[in-house]
Design a protein around this motif. Structure first.
Motif, PDB file in Angstrom:
ATOM      1  N   CYS A  42      32.507  18.657  54.523  1.00 19.76           N
ATOM      2  CA  CYS A  42      31.205  19.269  54.832  1.00 19.76           C
ATOM      3  C   CYS A  42      31.270  20.112  56.101  1.00 19.76           C
ATOM      4  O   CYS A  42      30.706  21.195  56.166  1.00 19.76           O
ATOM      5  CB  CYS A  42      30.138  18.206  55.041  1.00 19.76           C
ATOM      6  N   LEU A  43      31.941  19.573  57.116  1.00 19.25           N
ATOM      7  CA  LEU A  43      31.807  20.152  58.453  1.00 19.25           C
ATOM      8  C   LEU A  43      33.116  20.716  58.988  1.00 19.25           C
ATOM      9  O   LEU A  43      33.199  21.902  59.337  1.00 19.25           O
ATOM     10  CB  LEU A  43      31.301  19.049  59.391  1.00 19.25           C
ATOM     11  N   GLY A  44      34.150  19.858  59.004  1.00 22.19           N
ATOM     12  CA  GLY A  44      35.431  20.249  59.611  1.00 22.19           C
ATOM     13  C   GLY A  44      36.013  21.492  58.972  1.00 22.19           C
ATOM     14  O   GLY A  44      36.590  22.351  59.665  1.00 22.19           O
ATOM     15  N   VAL A  45      35.829  21.622  57.663  1.00 21.58           N
ATOM     16  CA  VAL A  45      36.439  22.749  56.945  1.00 21.58           C
ATOM     17  C   VAL A  45      35.922  24.105  57.445  1.00 21.58           C
ATOM     18  O   VAL A  45      36.576  25.134  57.276  1.00 21.58           O
ATOM     19  CB  VAL A  45      36.200  22.581  55.413  1.00 21.58           C
ATOM     20  N   GLU A  46      34.757  24.080  58.094  1.00 20.95           N
ATOM     21  CA  GLU A  46      34.232  25.341  58.627  1.00 20.95           C
ATOM     22  C   GLU A  46      35.185  25.916  59.684  1.00 20.95           C
ATOM     23  O   GLU A  46      35.219  27.127  59.902  1.00 20.95           O
ATOM     24  CB  GLU A  46      32.853  25.131  59.253  1.00 20.95           C
ATOM     25  N   VAL A  47      35.952  25.034  60.330  1.00 22.42           N
ATOM     26  CA  VAL A  47      36.872  25.503  61.386  1.00 22.42           C
ATOM     27  C   VAL A  47      37.950  26.410  60.780  1.00 22.42           C
ATOM     28  O   VAL A  47      38.038  27.594  61.144  1.00 22.42           O
ATOM     29  CB  VAL A  47      37.468  24.332  62.190  1.00 22.42           C
ATOM     30  N   PRO A  48      38.794  25.909  59.821  1.00 19.99           N
ATOM     31  CA  PRO A  48      39.783  26.838  59.242  1.00 19.99           C
ATOM     32  C   PRO A  48      39.136  28.011  58.494  1.00 19.99           C
ATOM     33  O   PRO A  48      39.682  29.119  58.520  1.00 19.99           O
ATOM     34  CB  PRO A  48      40.616  25.956  58.307  1.00 19.99           C
ATOM     35  N   ASN A  49      37.986  27.771  57.864  1.00 21.90           N
ATOM     36  CA  ASN A  49      37.310  28.898  57.178  1.00 21.90           C
ATOM     37  C   ASN A  49      37.021  30.022  58.176  1.00 21.90           C
ATOM     38  O   ASN A  49      37.325  31.189  57.927  1.00 21.90           O
ATOM     39  CB  ASN A  49      35.973  28.457  56.568  1.00 21.90           C
ATOM     40  N   ASN A  50      36.430  29.659  59.302  1.00 18.94           N
ATOM     41  CA  ASN A  50      36.085  30.671  60.308  1.00 18.94           C
ATOM     42  C   ASN A  50      37.332  31.292  60.935  1.00 18.94           C
ATOM     43  O   ASN A  50      37.371  32.490  61.209  1.00 18.94           O
ATOM     44  CB  ASN A  50      35.214  30.066  61.414  1.00 18.94           C
ATOM     45  N   ALA A  51      38.354  30.448  61.145  1.00 22.87           N
ATOM     46  CA  ALA A  51      39.591  30.967  61.752  1.00 22.87           C
ATOM     47  C   ALA A  51      40.223  31.999  60.810  1.00 22.87           C
ATOM     48  O   ALA A  51      40.720  33.034  61.256  1.00 22.87           O
ATOM     49  CB  ALA A  51      40.557  29.826  62.018  1.00 22.87           C
TER      50      ALA A  51
END
Ligand SMILES: Nc1ncnc2c1ncn2[C@@H]1O[C@H](COP(=O)(O)OP(=O)(O)OP(=O)(O)O)[C@@H](O)[C@H]1O
Length: 506
Positions: free
Chosen positions: A87-96
């Motif tokens: 839900c949340l952590g995946v936003e980090v690599p997505n944004n990177a």
């Protein structure tokens, strides 16, 4: 540039042994993204807050032989580590991958579950290891020969307001710690922090283990393995694309922060209260309540200075707040929820730090994808009858028009690329010309000074000769001419000095 609010999530943990022993009462309830805190002991009252996510990890789980926690059945609301990442952590690599700088930091009372969410325990891997795994999974899935990735790792801790490089053994570190600096090009960064290149998840794991072993650790009242320092992992991911013999670079800096437990430690309390003050000031700024001339107090602690880009800057930021379920921690939990509520208001201005070659390359790629989509996945072949080879319902005329448009756009992109290259070369030439001119003037000055020295020397020699033969009037002449020459040399040099000191160019 895009405006983006800081994403905020709250997670409540199970009771710990101590709380269980005291027959603790749960004061937290969650429904969808909403968290409610009930003052079951009768005090300040209840409060309800809505976040991006409210994660229920209090009960409804089962533990397997290895110690992995998962929801006990399909109806359980229990949020395990996988759910938190999905839900949340995946936003980090997505944004990177999009090219944004990103930051994810935990917040909360000591023992509330910050490290559990960030790092994890045993098989329950937290956001940091899962993000690292995900980065190398994505890199492994890249089949574009024009693209490769560079990944480096840096790791630090902030303890007693000193930044220590965790990839350097404590005995070999420089005294006084490292400094946070700011530059136009690099933004906020830690000067001289070790960066190690890594090419696999295992390599990161080894480095993180090395860094963890170099941390300052002690136990607190609530948590036997409480971290006594703020631990920060910095991952620099650069996507490098080669196009027409040129390299385009899209860098992203990922900052992952596991803050220290605050109980009974003045220094750590100080950095936590500095973080709260920065969050409050930024929330006031967003709602127009910041007083005129009031500054955001980033400089009050090393942690807030380091998080300057993450809070109110150009990064995509996520805050995960860990809370205890026990009513005995009501006041601390309420304070965490209030801080999280203010953090929701913070607006960042996320920017992609992409170089022009990469931009052009991406434009070209998008254009290609648009063309493929238009042709129903048929490519750009023009043969194959009126419908262009079967399957596509694009007419031949339409196909030709698209191909022509496509060629024009490619030509425009190539022209822009050539212009960019020409501008780069012109700038290089201008730089070289300025350097050559500087060198020419310097030589001219040296010649002038040399000539003056020569004259001076010949006057002194003449003077000596005249004095030897006792010809005082000739010696006087030499002395006068030597004096004039010396005066001229002094004037010349002091003029030069004044001109340079005033910033002039000769
Ligand atoms: N979601 C969770 N599910 C199961 N156990 C948890 C969860 N969150 C925390 N715990 C347990 O609670 C204890 C304290 O958690 P943790 O060490 O993560 O707290 P912390 O906030 O990082 O503490 P400190 O600030 O003192 O370092 C640990 O034993 C951990 O295993």
């Amino acid at each position: 540039m895009s405006d983006s609010a800081v994403r905020v999530a709250v997670r409540v943990r199970p009771f710990n042994q101590r709380e269980k022993g005291l027959d603790a009462v749960c004061c937290i309830a969650m429904a969808g993204p909403t968290t409610t805190i009930n003052d079951v002991d009768g005090g300040t009252g209840e409060g309800t807050f809505t976040f991006d996510y409210s994660f229920w990890s209090h009960d409804g789980f089962s533990v397997n032989d290895e110690g992995l926690l998962t929801p006990e059945d399909g109806n359980s609301p229990y949020a395990d580590q996988k759910k938190i990442f999905d839900c949340l952590g995946v936003e980090v690599p997505n944004n990177a991958w999009t090219g944004y700088h990103c930051c994810l930091f935990a917040y909360g009372q000591t023992g509330a579950g910050k490290s559990y969410s960030m790092v994890g325990f045993g098989p329950n891997k937290g956001i940091i290891p899962t993000t690292c795994e995900d980065i190398f999974r994505r890199i492994g899935e890249n089949h574009d020969p024009a693209k490769h990735f560079e990944v480096t790792i840096g790791m630090l801790e902030i303890y007693n307001e000193k930044i220590q490089d965790l990839l350097i053994h404590p005995n070999q570190r420089t005294k006084g710690g490292l400094e946070v600096r700011e530059s136009k090009q690099l933004g906020i960064y830690v000067q001289d922090l070790t960066k190690r290149a890594v090419n696999s998840y295992e390599a990161i794991e080894d480095l993180v283990d090395e860094g963890m072993a170099n941390r300052t650790i002690a136990s607190t009242h609530m948590n036997a393995t409480s971290s006594r320092a703020n631990t920060v992992l910095i991952i620099e991911l650069t996507q490098v694309t080669t196009y027409a013999g040129k390299e385009g670079r899209k860098p992203s800096v990922i900052t992952l922060v596991d803050p220290a437990g605050s109980e009974k430690d003045e220094q750590i309390n100080k950095s936590m209260s500095a973080l709260r003050n920065v969050i409050s000031a930024l929330a006031d700024k967003a709602s127009g309540k910041l007083k005129k001339g009031q500054l955001i107090p980033y400089r009050d602690s090393k942690l807030t200075r380091l998080l300057q880009n993450a809070l109110g800057g150009s990064s995509k930021t996520i805050m995960i707040c860990a809370v205890s379920p026990a009513s005995s921690n009501y006041e601390e939990t309420l304070s965490t929820l209030q801080c999280a509520d203010r953090a929701k208001k913070i607006k960042n201005h996320a920017e992609i730090d992409e170089d022009p070659t990469e931009k052009l390359f991406n434009l070209l790629k998008k254009e290609n994808e648009r063309l493929k989509a238009l042709l129903g996945g048929q490519g750009v072949a023009t043969g194959g009858g009126p419908n262009g080879g079967g399957g596509s319902d694009v007419s031949e005329t339409e196909r030709m028009r698209i191909v022509e448009d496509h060629k024009k756009e490619i030509a425009a992109i190539e022209k822009a690329l050539e212009e960019e290259e020409a501008a780069k070369q012109a700038a290089e030439r201008a730089k070289k010309a300025a350097r050559d001119e500087g060198l020419r003037r310097f030589r001219q000055e040296m010649d002038r000074i040399r000539a003056l020295i020569q004259t001076l020397e010949s006057q002194v020699a003449g003077n000596d000769a005249s004095l030897t033969v006792g010809d005082l009037s000739v010696a006087e002449g030499h002395t006068r001419r030597g004096g004039d020459c010396l005066k001229e040399a002094v004037n010349y040099l002091s003029n030069k000095h004044t001109t340079h000191a005033g910033g002039g160019v000769r």
